[in-house]
Design a protein around this motif. Structure first.
Motif, PDB file in Angstrom:
ATOM      1  N   VAL A 118       0.672  -1.173   0.102  1.00  0.00           N
ATOM      2  CA  VAL A 118       0.097   0.099   0.026  1.00  0.00           C
ATOM      3  C   VAL A 118       1.045   1.286   0.021  1.00  0.00           C
ATOM      4  CG1 VAL A 118      -1.950  -1.037   1.082  1.00  0.00           C
ATOM      5  CG2 VAL A 118      -0.157   0.014   2.464  1.00  0.00           C
ATOM      6  N   ASN A 119       0.275   2.235  -0.620  1.00  0.00           N
ATOM      7  CA  ASN A 119       1.059   3.499  -0.505  1.00  0.00           C
ATOM      8  C   ASN A 119       1.042   4.222   1.114  1.00  0.00           C
ATOM      9  OD1 ASN A 119      -1.673   4.463  -0.377  1.00  0.00           O
ATOM     10  ND2 ASN A 119      -1.529   5.804  -2.348  1.00  0.00           N
ATOM     11  N   ALA A 139     -12.468   3.084   1.193  1.00  0.00           N
ATOM     12  CA  ALA A 139     -11.390   3.823   1.051  1.00  0.00           C
ATOM     13  C   ALA A 139     -10.426   3.802  -0.128  1.00  0.00           C
ATOM     14  CB  ALA A 139     -10.397   4.025   2.487  1.00  0.00           C
ATOM     15  N   PHE A 140     -10.340   2.202  -0.358  1.00  0.00           N
ATOM     16  CA  PHE A 140      -9.519   2.049  -1.515  1.00  0.00           C
ATOM     17  C   PHE A 140     -10.381   1.751  -2.908  1.00  0.00           C
ATOM     18  CE2 PHE A 140      -6.824   0.680   1.903  1.00  0.00           C
ATOM     19  CZ  PHE A 140      -5.623   0.837   1.634  1.00  0.00           C
ATOM     20  N   ALA A 183       2.465   5.078 -11.963  1.00  0.00           N
ATOM     21  CA  ALA A 183       1.809   6.663 -11.927  1.00  0.00           C
ATOM     22  C   ALA A 183       0.615   7.029 -11.361  1.00  0.00           C
ATOM     23  CB  ALA A 183       1.779   7.004 -13.484  1.00  0.00           C
ATOM     24  N   GLN A 184      -0.513   5.972 -11.358  1.00  0.00           N
ATOM     25  CA  GLN A 184      -1.623   6.012 -10.732  1.00  0.00           C
ATOM     26  C   GLN A 184      -1.368   5.815  -9.335  1.00  0.00           C
ATOM     27  OE1 GLN A 184      -4.862   6.171 -12.364  1.00  0.00           O
ATOM     28  NE2 GLN A 184      -5.151   6.721 -10.195  1.00  0.00           N
ATOM     29  N   VAL A 185      -0.600   5.068  -8.787  1.00  0.00           N
ATOM     30  CA  VAL A 185      -0.147   5.003  -7.392  1.00  0.00           C
ATOM     31  C   VAL A 185       0.259   6.309  -6.820  1.00  0.00           C
ATOM     32  CG1 VAL A 185       1.184   3.996  -5.599  1.00  0.00           C
ATOM     33  CG2 VAL A 185       0.205   2.460  -7.378  1.00  0.00           C
ATOM     34  N   PRO A 194      -5.671   6.126  -0.403  1.00  0.00           N
ATOM     35  CA  PRO A 194      -5.160   4.664  -0.092  1.00  0.00           C
ATOM     36  C   PRO A 194      -5.139   3.755  -1.513  1.00  0.00           C
ATOM     37  CG  PRO A 194      -6.715   5.392   1.728  1.00  0.00           C
ATOM     38  CD  PRO A 194      -6.927   6.486   0.475  1.00  0.00           C
ATOM     39  N   THR A 195      -4.186   3.251  -1.472  1.00  0.00           N
ATOM     40  CA  THR A 195      -4.152   2.545  -2.711  1.00  0.00           C
ATOM     41  C   THR A 195      -3.160   1.164  -2.543  1.00  0.00           C
ATOM     42  OG1 THR A 195      -3.917   4.510  -4.250  1.00  0.00           O
ATOM     43  CG2 THR A 195      -3.429   2.324  -5.278  1.00  0.00           C
ATOM     44  N   VAL A 196      -3.728  -0.003  -2.692  1.00  0.00           N
ATOM     45  CA  VAL A 196      -3.145  -1.291  -2.862  1.00  0.00           C
ATOM     46  C   VAL A 196      -2.742  -1.614  -4.182  1.00  0.00           C
ATOM     47  CG1 VAL A 196      -5.373  -2.666  -2.869  1.00  0.00           C
ATOM     48  CG2 VAL A 196      -3.318  -3.709  -2.022  1.00  0.00           C
TER      49      VAL A 196
END
Length: 313
Positions: A118-119, A139-140, A183-185, A194-196
């Protein structure tokens, strides 16, 4: 033995050796291998191409997805692959082993890892394990970002979703190329989203982004956060026909630090992979010497001298 006899033997040996060298040069002058579009393999392919060119060979690198690349190797359309990530690509390796036409030349990297991460906003949301994700689905946005379609890691993620592991059955896998994914992350991190996503080392993402690798994915990605090794595979017929080039690839090993540097030059400095490789090799002649020990140019001259002269131009 008389002088006449010695001269006769020498002439016979010369006559025998010359056609063999000529045959190998004709058969092996072009070395074909593939790139799945991953920057780590682009970097190592660039090193290999630089060495091959210095030795008088012509590298021919095809950009092929992982499944297509393995089929090309199996069918004899390519000679080598430097990106056999294990255990993530075990299914493909089993298929090649069953075919009986491929062999491993060397484990070219250890200390790699490959799993979901995750970021910074994701870590701040309290996600540190696969089991933490579903409680934070909104959230994700219920999305897991993967790499290019068909990649074995994507297949593992999709299988996890299909099996509703960790309650992720209603999540969606978003497939795209490595750079588009990162790039998206990065955009999401800047926006506080939040990003996984699929993450791995070596890669400069580990320096550019705040990444938290998730525990709990051992069944899909292996222990130690998807601890991995990378291997070089080659067609057995090619190895037998081209022993000099095969010797080079059997000695061509890397480390995480080196790959991080090369990948950073490609991704951040905009260098061509071979340009980055030439600079690195020129700065590390002692490493190049181990790669080139006992290796000659295509026409039989000392290999290390030829490569160092080429990268110093």
């Amino acid at each position: 033995m008389t002088t006449l006899k010695i001269s006769t033997v020498a002439l016979l040996l010369t006559a025998t050796a010359a056609p063999v060298l000529a045959d190998e040069a004709a058969t092996c002058g072009t070395v074909r291998y593939s790139d799945p579009g991953w920057t780590d393999i682009t970097a190592t392919n660039g090193v290999a191409a630089t060495l091959l060119e210095g030795l008088g060979y012509t590298p021919e690198i095809a950009t092929l997805s992982v499944p297509v690349g393995y089929e090309a190797l199996k069918n004899g359309d390519t000679d080598l692959f430097l990106g056999n990530w294990m255990p993530a690509q075990q299914k493909f390796r089993d298929d090649l082993d069953a075919a009986g036409t491929i062999q491993e030349l060397v484990q070219n990297l250890e200390g790699a890892k490959f799993t979901l991460a995750v970021n910074a906003p994701g870590a701040e949301a309290g996600v540190a394990d696969f089991a933490d994700l579903d409680a934070q689905k909104d959230a994700f946005d219920g999305k897991i970002y993967g790499i290019e379609p068909g990649a074995p890691a994507n297949q593992s993620i999709q299988a996890m979703i299909d099996a509703d592991e960790f309650g992720l059955g209603d999540w969606t896998l978003v497939e795209s190329g490595e750079q588009a994914m990162l790039a998206q992350v990065g955009r999401n991190a800047n926006a506080g989203t939040p990003t996984v996503f699929l993450a791995w080392a070596p890669h400069p993402m580990n320096e550019a982004l705040q990444i938290t690798y998730l525990s709990g994915g051992d069944e899909r990605f292996g222990p130690d956060y998807g601890g991995a090794t990378v291997h070089t595979l080659a067609r057995t017929e090619w190895v037998e026909a081209c022993p000099n080039a095969a010797k080079l690839f059997g000695q061509l090993v890397f480390d995480v630090s080196m790959e991080n540097v090369l990948m950073g030059k490609i991704l951040e400095d905009g260098m061509d992979a071979k340009e980055a490789a030439r600079g690195w090799i020129a700065d590390h002649p002692e490493v190049a010497a181990t790669w080139l020990e006992g290796v000659t140019t295509l026409d039989g001259q000392p290999g290390n001298d030829a490569v160092m002269a080429a990268v110093s131009k």
